[in-house]
Design an enzyme around this catalytic site. Structure first.
Site, PDB file in Angstrom:
ATOM      1  N   ASP A  14       0.841  -1.187   0.000  1.00 46.53           N
ATOM      2  CA  ASP A  14       0.000   0.000   0.000  1.00 46.53           C
ATOM      3  C   ASP A  14       0.886   1.251   0.000  1.00 46.53           C
ATOM      4  OD1 ASP A  14       0.941   0.290   2.617  1.00 46.53           O
ATOM      5  OD2 ASP A  14      -0.928  -0.370   3.537  1.00 46.53           O
ATOM      6  N   GLN A  15       0.292   2.402   0.166  1.00 40.93           N
ATOM      7  CA  GLN A  15       1.013   3.668   0.127  1.00 40.93           C
ATOM      8  C   GLN A  15       2.066   3.777   1.240  1.00 40.93           C
ATOM      9  OE1 GLN A  15      -1.539   7.076   0.197  1.00 40.93           O
ATOM     10  NE2 GLN A  15       0.077   8.483  -0.432  1.00 40.93           N
TER      11      GLN A  15
END
Length: 140
Positions: A14-15
């Protein structure tokens, strides 16, 4: 128990740079497929031979420590329980000696129309709860 090694790809993260929580279920699926293969049966062959499916009807994951991009992780898969028309698999995801996540999935045995069916005796004879396989299995 069957151990499956996976390399975390960038698309799994994810980010924040850690494996997205939902992707652990994909890791479980990879481990489960290799477990079935190690028992001498490919999942595809099971579907074709018996005209049955094993959909997930319950899933649980406990996260302990994050996996990150390019980590080599191992999915340790065990068959914990088999009932007349269901099976429960348990999983441990580890990196080196560190436990990252644990979980389980429950699968119903259903026919092509989605009706619950008993597990075929031939399948039950191949699956041994809690036992490690002797080798890599057919169709690897």
């Amino acid at each position: 128990m069957v151990k499956t090694e996976l390399r975390v790809i960038y698309g799994d993260t994810d980010q924040m740079g850690v494996v997205y929580y939902g992707n652990y279920l994909r890791f479980f699926e990879a481990g489960r497929n290799e477990f079935i293969r190690a028992k001498g049966l490919r999942y595809r062959d099971f579907e074709e031979a018996y005209a049955l499916r094993l959909p997930v009807v319950d899933a649980q994951v406990s996260y302990r420590s994050p996996a990150r991009y390019d980590d080599l992780v191992a999915v340790e898969t065990s068959l914990a329980e088999v009932r007349r028309a269901s099976a429960r698999f348990e999983y441990r995801i580890v990196r080196g000696g560190e436990l990252l996540a644990t979980g389980s999935t429950v699968h119903a045995c259903v026919d092509l129309e989605g009706r619950v069916r008993r597990m075929p005796p031939e399948l039950l004879s191949r699956l041994s709860v809690g036992e490690a396989p002797a080798g890599p299995g057919k169709g690897a």
